[in-house]
Write an enzyme that holds these catalytic residues in place. Structure first.
Site, PDB file in Angstrom:
ATOM      1  N   LYS A  77       0.494  -1.310   0.048  1.00  0.00           N
ATOM      2  CA  LYS A  77       0.191  -0.061   0.144  1.00  0.00           C
ATOM      3  C   LYS A  77       0.890   1.176  -0.017  1.00  0.00           C
ATOM      4  O   LYS A  77       1.742   1.289   0.680  1.00  0.00           O
ATOM      5  CB  LYS A  77      -0.920  -0.016   1.184  1.00  0.00           C
ATOM      6  CG  LYS A  77      -1.883   1.151   1.343  1.00  0.00           C
ATOM      7  CD  LYS A  77      -2.912   0.950   2.664  1.00  0.00           C
ATOM      8  CE  LYS A  77      -3.687   2.141   2.490  1.00  0.00           C
ATOM      9  NZ  LYS A  77      -4.446   1.849   3.784  1.00  0.00           N
ATOM     10  N   SER A 152      -9.628   2.264   2.736  1.00  0.00           N
ATOM     11  CA  SER A 152      -8.688   2.723   1.967  1.00  0.00           C
ATOM     12  C   SER A 152      -7.761   1.919   1.323  1.00  0.00           C
ATOM     13  O   SER A 152      -7.077   2.243   0.381  1.00  0.00           O
ATOM     14  CB  SER A 152      -7.923   3.750   2.681  1.00  0.00           C
ATOM     15  OG  SER A 152      -7.156   3.308   3.756  1.00  0.00           O
ATOM     16  N   SER A 176      -9.797  -0.193   7.327  1.00  0.00           N
ATOM     17  CA  SER A 176      -9.373  -0.378   5.714  1.00  0.00           C
ATOM     18  C   SER A 176      -8.604  -1.402   5.336  1.00  0.00           C
ATOM     19  O   SER A 176      -8.227  -1.656   3.944  1.00  0.00           O
ATOM     20  CB  SER A 176      -8.290   0.978   5.376  1.00  0.00           C
ATOM     21  OG  SER A 176      -8.842   2.284   5.353  1.00  0.00           O
TER      22      SER A 176
HETATM   23  N1  GLN Z   1     -12.889   4.630   6.432  1.00  0.00           N
HETATM   24  C1  GLN Z   1     -12.148   5.206   7.636  1.00  0.00           C
HETATM   25  C2  GLN Z   1     -11.858   6.764   7.176  1.00  0.00           C
HETATM   26  O1  GLN Z   1     -11.870   7.232   6.330  1.00  0.00           O
HETATM   27  C3  GLN Z   1     -11.240   4.271   7.915  1.00  0.00           C
HETATM   28  C4  GLN Z   1     -10.253   4.336   6.841  1.00  0.00           C
HETATM   29  C5  GLN Z   1      -8.878   3.524   7.381  1.00  0.00           C
HETATM   30  O2  GLN Z   1      -8.879   2.523   8.015  1.00  0.00           O
HETATM   31  N2  GLN Z   1      -7.673   4.066   6.903  1.00  0.00           N
HETATM   32  O3  GLN Z   1     -11.210   7.089   8.228  1.00  0.00           O
END
Ligand code: GLN
Length: 486
Positions: A77, A152, A176
């Site tokens: 990532k 994400s 995410s």
């Molecule tokens: N959807 C959540 C956010 O936007 C989690 C994102 C994540 O775990 N990086 O913060």
């Protein structure tokens, strides 16, 4: 071998160790699949770098100094900094940035022998639930390219589902790893907060951020997790002083008598009927294996949304202050003075969602509002963690859906960021408590899209989660289903 790209991490590792295939052959086969960047999953590919790593792996295999995952491809990532590939965190502000060092997780997987295929697309600074917030374009879901892959870590999940790479790294701040794994029909695990080093992982919300693997099976996730975890005390102040385990050693323990807690709050009104049906189906399989379903309650589940969307932006507003055009990344061209340079650099470099989070965070931390928002959120966060400890008095693991629905259509929530926030409801509680959580395929829901089952364990119980998931995957074949045309 033309089907190398369909093999598991475990199968590839064993072919490499027994020299039935070389690391260069494997890397070449995978690189050939990346032409045209399917699903917009990758942000940086450099075949020279990959092949050099593969040649080094072949040398180690020949000299019998190979690591356990020698020659097996992985991709990272783009929030993990890497020396050999560009790192952007999906943001324009870091366009073209090259780190002088590798993140600990990247380094450890390389030490285990993995060969990197490059960097994977993600929501900008890991903020998002659909991978539509990347400055480099959205990622598409391999099961239906009109739908989002989740976020994400959407590039990681799409790449694994599309067999572009056998396994990838992801990060999970509020879901995410789990949510994109669920939307793409694959398996992912976020370990206990502090088990994997955050060194070199570009910070979003430091008290929540945690790295983990995404692969097709629990067994493959266990192989990567065993290499990724472990103390990094000098470089990450929240790293736990706990030796890493061999998470594969405990797989295949019978789960007869395992008490699976079913939180009633995870099965309320907001849960779509198709997701509920698939999750129920997976739970019945667990019962057939001798597990026992126990009703439990996590009474503050709903509060996890406002609590998370105060704490995470608060930490983000502080963490992202380093991107100011001075030290690294983008700098505005025309400015009159230093303040003007900061303003223009950040206005040009950050996307809308990141700006929204920075503003929310600065607001909740400001004088006069700190007590009402931030402090209050921290208190409720503690209560959410206590609720879990209460629940674990009567169960060993907790199961439920990962998300209320299957992957939605791209653009569907474009003008409604809160809709995305609400869809995080089932992943946020474990994140706020710092507990390990995983997602594994549990069949299909509406539009033939994959549904994920979430398993949450108590602190340091990753082995138990992986074992339960592995037992289910031995008895079912949801995790081996693949999108058409693969
Ligand atoms: N959807 C959540 C956010 O936007 C989690 C994102 C994540 O775990 N990086 O913060």
């Amino acid at each position: 071998m033309s089907d190398l790209h369909t093999l598991s991490v475990k199968a590839l590792a064993s072919l490499l160790q027994t020299k039935q295939v070389s690391a260069v052959e494997v890397a070449t086969r995978f690189l050939a699949r990346l032409g045209g960047n399917p699903h917009n999953a990758f942000l940086d590919i450099d075949s020279e770098v990959t092949l050099a790593q593969a040649r080094a792996s072949d040398a180690k295999l020949a000299a019998a100094t190979a690591g356990p995952l020698e020659g097996v491809p992985v991709a990272h990532k783009d929030v993990f900094v890497t020396r050999d590939f560009v790192t952007t965190a999906g943001s324009k502000i870091l366009q073209g940035y090259r780190s002088p060092f590798d993140a600990t997780v990247v380094q450890r997987l390389a030490q285990a022998g993995m060969v990197s295929l490059g960097k994977l697309n993600c929501d900008e600074f890991a903020m998002g639930s659909a991978n539509e917030n990347s400055a480099y374009g959205a990622v598409t879901n391999p099961w239906d390219t009109a739908r989002v892959p989740g976020g994400s870590s959407g590039g990681s999940a799409a790449a694994v589902a599309a067999r572009l790479v056998p396994a990838a790294t992801g990060t999970d701040t509020g879901g995410s790893i789990r949510q994109p794994a669920s939307f793409c029909g694959i398996t992912g695990i976020k370990p206990t907060y502090g088990r994997a080093s955050r060194y070199g992982m570009i910070a979003y919300a430091s008290s929540l951020d945690q790295a983990g693997p995404i692969a097709r099976s629990a067994e493959d996730c266990a192989l990567l997790l065993s290499a990724m975890c472990g103390p990094d005390l000098d470089r990450d102040s929240t790293s736990l002083d706990m030796p890493c385990e061999d998470f594969n050693a405990g797989l295949n323990n019978p789960i007869e008598g395992l008490r699976i807690g079913i939180p009633k709050e995870f099965f309320g009104e907001g849960l779509h009927a198709d997701v509920r049906a698939a999750v129920d189906g997976a739970l019945r399989e667990f019962e057939k294996l001798g597990a026992q379903l126990v009703p439990i309650s996590l009474p503050r589940t709903e509060l996890s949304i406002p609590v998370y969307y105060i704490i995470a932006p608060a930490e983000a507003s502080s963490n992202l202050s380093r991107f100011d055009g001075v030290k690294f990344g983008h700098r505005a061209k025309d400015y009159v003075d230093l303040i003007d340079m900061y303003k223009k650099t950040r206005a040009e470099g950050f996307g809308n969602e990141v700006k929204r989070r920075i503003m929310t965070g600065a607001y909740v931390l400001s004088h006069g509002y700190y007590d009402a928002y931030y402090l209050q959120a921290q208190k409720i966060r503690r209560m959410i963690a206590d609720d879990f400890q209460n629940a674990f008095k009567t169960c060993d693991v907790i199961a439920g859906p990962v998300a209320p629905s299957v992957a939605w259509k791209m653009g569907e929530n474009a003008n409604d960021p809160v809709a995305d926030y609400l869809a995080d409801i089932f992943t946020l509680p474990a994140s706020l408590a710092g507990l390990p959580g995983m997602s594994l395929p549990a069949g299909f829901g509406a539009h033939g899209m994959p549904v994920g089952l979430q398993l949450i364990g108590n602190y340091f119980k990753e082995a138990q989660l992986l074992n339960a998931a592995h037992c289910l995957q031995q008895a079912t074949d949801w995790h081996s289903q693949k999108p058409k045309e693969i």
